[in-house]
Design a protein around this motif. Structure first.
Motif, PDB file in Angstrom:
ATOM      1  N   CYS A   1      47.236  23.486  56.192  1.00 52.63           N
ATOM      2  CA  CYS A   1      46.283  24.371  56.872  1.00 52.63           C
ATOM      3  C   CYS A   1      45.997  25.617  56.045  1.00 52.63           C
ATOM      4  CB  CYS A   1      46.827  24.761  58.249  1.00 52.63           C
ATOM      5  SG  CYS A   1      46.950  23.383  59.418  1.00 52.63           S
ATOM      6  N   MET A   2      47.035  26.229  55.495  1.00 55.79           N
ATOM      7  CA  MET A   2      46.821  27.440  54.711  1.00 55.79           C
ATOM      8  C   MET A   2      46.126  27.122  53.393  1.00 55.79           C
ATOM      9  SD  MET A   2      50.462  29.355  55.486  1.00 55.79           S
ATOM     10  CE  MET A   2      50.004  30.864  54.666  1.00 55.79           C
ATOM     11  N   ALA A   3      46.407  25.962  52.799  1.00 58.91           N
ATOM     12  CA  ALA A   3      45.758  25.592  51.538  1.00 58.91           C
ATOM     13  C   ALA A   3      44.272  25.311  51.749  1.00 58.91           C
ATOM     14  CB  ALA A   3      46.446  24.369  50.927  1.00 58.91           C
ATOM     15  N   VAL A   4      43.908  24.642  52.837  1.00 61.72           N
ATOM     16  CA  VAL A   4      42.492  24.369  53.105  1.00 61.72           C
ATOM     17  C   VAL A   4      41.737  25.662  53.357  1.00 61.72           C
ATOM     18  CG1 VAL A   4      40.900  23.272  54.734  1.00 61.72           C
ATOM     19  CG2 VAL A   4      42.903  22.037  53.934  1.00 61.72           C
ATOM     20  N   GLY A   5      42.325  26.557  54.152  1.00 61.41           N
ATOM     21  CA  GLY A   5      41.668  27.838  54.395  1.00 61.41           C
ATOM     22  C   GLY A   5      41.497  28.648  53.124  1.00 61.41           C
ATOM     23  N   ALA A   6      42.538  28.677  52.274  1.00 61.71           N
ATOM     24  CA  ALA A   6      42.449  29.430  51.023  1.00 61.71           C
ATOM     25  C   ALA A   6      41.438  28.799  50.071  1.00 61.71           C
ATOM     26  CB  ALA A   6      43.827  29.504  50.369  1.00 61.71           C
ATOM     27  N   ALA A   7      41.357  27.466  50.043  1.00 63.66           N
ATOM     28  CA  ALA A   7      40.397  26.798  49.157  1.00 63.66           C
ATOM     29  C   ALA A   7      38.956  27.103  49.566  1.00 63.66           C
ATOM     30  CB  ALA A   7      40.637  25.290  49.169  1.00 63.66           C
ATOM     31  N   TYR A   8      38.685  27.091  50.854  1.00 64.93           N
ATOM     32  CA  TYR A   8      37.324  27.418  51.313  1.00 64.93           C
ATOM     33  C   TYR A   8      36.971  28.861  50.971  1.00 64.93           C
ATOM     34  CZ  TYR A   8      33.492  28.652  54.404  1.00 64.93           C
ATOM     35  OH  TYR A   8      32.295  29.121  54.893  1.00 64.93           O
ATOM     36  N   GLN A   9      37.874  29.790  51.220  1.00 61.32           N
ATOM     37  CA  GLN A   9      37.595  31.184  50.919  1.00 61.32           C
ATOM     38  C   GLN A   9      37.497  31.431  49.417  1.00 61.32           C
ATOM     39  OE1 GLN A   9      36.851  33.676  52.876  1.00 61.32           O
ATOM     40  NE2 GLN A   9      37.127  32.601  54.820  1.00 61.32           N
ATOM     41  N   PHE A  10      38.197  30.650  48.618  1.00 57.83           N
ATOM     42  CA  PHE A  10      38.084  30.773  47.168  1.00 57.83           C
ATOM     43  C   PHE A  10      36.687  30.376  46.702  1.00 57.83           C
ATOM     44  CE2 PHE A  10      38.643  28.927  42.872  1.00 57.83           C
ATOM     45  CZ  PHE A  10      39.085  30.063  42.207  1.00 57.83           C
ATOM     46  N   ILE A  11      36.177  29.280  47.251  1.00 53.06           N
ATOM     47  CA  ILE A  11      34.798  28.878  46.919  1.00 53.06           C
ATOM     48  C   ILE A  11      33.803  29.923  47.399  1.00 53.06           C
ATOM     49  CG2 ILE A  11      33.057  27.097  47.325  1.00 53.06           C
ATOM     50  CD1 ILE A  11      35.342  25.087  47.619  1.00 53.06           C
ATOM     51  N   PHE A  12      34.053  30.458  48.585  1.00 52.64           N
ATOM     52  CA  PHE A  12      33.213  31.531  49.131  1.00 52.64           C
ATOM     53  C   PHE A  12      33.155  32.704  48.141  1.00 52.64           C
ATOM     54  CE2 PHE A  12      31.667  33.459  53.238  1.00 52.64           C
ATOM     55  CZ  PHE A  12      31.382  34.716  52.727  1.00 52.64           C
ATOM     56  N   ALA A  13      34.319  33.147  47.646  1.00 53.29           N
ATOM     57  CA  ALA A  13      34.372  34.289  46.732  1.00 53.29           C
ATOM     58  C   ALA A  13      33.674  33.986  45.416  1.00 53.29           C
ATOM     59  CB  ALA A  13      35.830  34.680  46.495  1.00 53.29           C
ATOM     60  N   LEU A  14      33.836  32.775  44.869  1.00 60.20           N
ATOM     61  CA  LEU A  14      33.182  32.418  43.602  1.00 60.20           C
ATOM     62  C   LEU A  14      31.663  32.457  43.720  1.00 60.20           C
ATOM     63  CD1 LEU A  14      35.429  29.482  42.321  1.00 60.20           C
ATOM     64  CD2 LEU A  14      35.488  31.889  41.651  1.00 60.20           C
ATOM     65  N   ILE A  15      31.143  31.984  44.849  1.00 67.54           N
ATOM     66  CA  ILE A  15      29.684  32.008  45.042  1.00 67.54           C
ATOM     67  C   ILE A  15      29.175  33.443  45.123  1.00 67.54           C
ATOM     68  CG2 ILE A  15      27.829  31.361  46.621  1.00 67.54           C
ATOM     69  CD1 ILE A  15      29.443  28.897  47.368  1.00 67.54           C
ATOM     70  N   VAL A  16      29.905  34.294  45.837  1.00 68.74           N
ATOM     71  CA  VAL A  16      29.479  35.690  45.989  1.00 68.74           C
ATOM     72  C   VAL A  16      29.555  36.432  44.657  1.00 68.74           C
ATOM     73  CG1 VAL A  16      30.058  37.891  47.078  1.00 68.74           C
ATOM     74  CG2 VAL A  16      30.077  35.793  48.425  1.00 68.74           C
ATOM     75  N   ILE A  17      30.610  36.162  43.862  1.00 68.09           N
ATOM     76  CA  ILE A  17      30.830  36.935  42.635  1.00 68.09           C
ATOM     77  C   ILE A  17      29.942  36.448  41.493  1.00 68.09           C
ATOM     78  CG2 ILE A  17      32.536  37.509  40.867  1.00 68.09           C
ATOM     79  CD1 ILE A  17      34.661  37.383  43.070  1.00 68.09           C
ATOM     80  N   PHE A  18      29.930  35.150  41.254  1.00 69.75           N
ATOM     81  CA  PHE A  18      29.272  34.631  40.051  1.00 69.75           C
ATOM     82  C   PHE A  18      27.839  34.163  40.304  1.00 69.75           C
ATOM     83  CE2 PHE A  18      33.858  34.036  39.314  1.00 69.75           C
ATOM     84  CZ  PHE A  18      33.989  34.764  38.150  1.00 69.75           C
ATOM     85  N   VAL A  19      27.569  33.573  41.455  1.00 67.40           N
ATOM     86  CA  VAL A  19      26.203  33.166  41.765  1.00 67.40           C
ATOM     87  C   VAL A  19      25.394  34.354  42.292  1.00 67.40           C
ATOM     88  CG1 VAL A  19      24.802  31.454  43.015  1.00 67.40           C
ATOM     89  CG2 VAL A  19      27.105  30.864  42.283  1.00 67.40           C
TER      90      VAL A  19
END
Length: 467
Positions: A120-138
């Motif tokens: 559960c914690m890994a899935v939540g962290a993975a989604y938020q990691f993708i969220f952060a990459l889109i906000v920062i780099f895209v």
């Protein structure tokens, strides 16, 4: 000519900084409204439904409100990072982790607690990691990314589990009963809160707040903006995983649509707790109070009968209280002029003692005292004549039993008041940043200890508790 002026300004600034350090840092008047609202709602709830203060009533409240509190923690970490990062997908994300966990458990993959927590914690962290990459780099606005995630996850959840069903892992079977105060859900909530309080004592949290307040100033000060933003989203993902575990324990099954309701109420709880959606401000105490206030609103309204419009009245109350709270925040500059050293902890404990007395009055069984004996004229009894009107010559077993039951409550109230004054003096002599987490941990331990004492009770030899 400029040098003496600079020395004069510096010498004037140092006493101010020293005085602020002696007073324990700046106060937080934003907690004035949520604290007041919480105890006002709690008083009404106790008077309307005294069963709320029983072990089963408090246990049921903990089971229901814990997923909402953890969902508010999820929003808090990313919101402090700034840029208006209000994750609207928090509700569908909790639902996504819930339905995938149920399906994997049905396939025999997730059976034990450790794999469930890690997943559960890994899935939540993975989604938020993708969220952060889109906000920062895209370089897409966070509100667009969160809204897209909300819509995408809502559809994916229905594809994975078209309708509510499934069974939670066996070790969660008794978690959602809510028959006692102490439960694994309460342990998760306490550990998550303590983890956040320890996090606030790190330099990373200081960088996070600085970035949320002024990202350009943080960048010029050498703060690694990218790493801090990614770290904030990873923390949010871990809290989302814990929220999904408690949500699964609450419903004991999978539900693809129920989790979406947490988005609106979690954002409302975050704002109600004094956090700033612009970033830079937010705390675990205010977020928990905001979530508790929303639960208390629902509980109080459920004690009234509004018929078929019950849900509409609840939503109306959510919106009205949120708007009123935001309007009252405009009075905070005025309050700061008159209350320069406002202590949220002392104010919370003071109101808590008052509401504790109201709870004792609402739950005390006055019929157990019995009726006063009739007066029969007769020979004068010297023992009764020498006994004052409010004195009792001989204590009955019932009176001793009642005193034994009231002893933990009286002791806990006095201890809370003394501790509040002591901690206020301690904070006044030390930096709030260093002593704040320790104070919060001590208060939490005291509250849990008092709850355990009230739950277990104190027995007196030779007496029997009067029910």
């Amino acid at each position: 000519m400029s040098l003496p002026v600079r020395q004069q300004e510096t010498s004037g600034a140092e006493p101010v900084a020293a005085k602020a350090a002696e007073q324990g840092g700046r106060s937080n008047p934003f907690l004035l409204m949520p604290i007041t609202l919480f105890f006002a709602l709690l008083s009404i709830a106790v008077l309307r439904t005294p069963s709320l203060m029983t072990p089963s009533g408090i246990g049921a409240a903990i089971i229901v409100v814990t997923p909402l509190i953890l969902a508010t923690y999820t929003l808090m970490a990313s919101t402090i990072a700034g840029r208006g990062t209000v994750d609207l997908s928090v509700g569908p994300l909790i639902g996504f982790i819930n339905v995938t966990m149920i399906q994997l458990h049905a396939g025999g993959v997730l059976e034990n607690p450790i794999p469930v927590f890690l997943y559960c914690m890994a899935v939540g962290a993975a989604y938020q990691f993708i969220f952060a990459l889109i906000v920062i780099f895209v370089r897409v606005q966070p509100i667009i990314v969160s809204l897209s995630g909300y819509l995408a996850l809502s559809g994916i959840n229905l594809v994975i589990l078209p309708r509510p069903g499934g069974v939670a892992p066996p070790f969660m079977a008794e978690w959602g009963y809510g028959t006692s105060i102490f439960s694994p859900v309460l342990v998760i909530l306490v550990l998550a809160t303590v983890a956040w309080l320890l996090f606030t004592a790190t330099a990373f949290y200081t960088h996070l707040r600085l970035m949320g307040s002024d990202e350009r100033a943080a960048y010029t000060s050498g703060v690694p903006i990218t790493i801090v933003r990614i770290g904030a989203h990873l923390i949010s993902g871990c809290f989302a995983g814990l929220a999904s575990i408690c949500f699964t324990a609450l419903i004991s099954s999978g539900d693809p649509s129920q989790g979406t309701t947490y988005t609106l109420i979690a954002v409302t709880a975050l704002v109600l707790g004094g956090a700033s959606l612009a970033g830079g401000r937010g705390g675990v105490f205010g977020s928990a109070l905001g979530a508790l206030n929303l639960y208390m609103i629902t509980f109080v309204l459920s004690s009234f009968n509004f018929g078929s419009v019950q849900s509409f009245v609840t939503n109306l109350a959510y919106g009205a209280i949120l708007v009123i709270s935001l309007l009252l925040t405009l009075l905070i500059p005025v309050i700061q002029r008159h209350i320069r050293n406002f202590s949220p902890l002392l104010y919370f404990v003071s109101l808590g003692v008052v509401v504790f007395g109201i709870a004792l009055h609402a739950t005390f069984d006055y019929t157990s005292l019995g009726e006063a004996p009739a007066y029969l004229p007769g020979p004068m009894d010297m023992q009764k004549a020498l006994t004052a009107p409010l004195e009792i010559a001989t204590l009955t077993p019932q009176t001793l039993a009642l005193r034994a039951q009231a002893m933990p409550f009286v002791f806990f109230s006095i201890l809370l008041a003394v501790l509040a004054v002591f901690l206020r003096l301690a904070v006044g002599q030390a930096s709030r940043r260093s002593i704040g987490p320790a104070v919060a941990v001590v208060v939490a331990a005291l509250v849990l200890g008092g709850a355990w004492v009230m739950h277990e009770g104190v027995s007196v030899p030779g007496t029997e508790a009067v029910r």
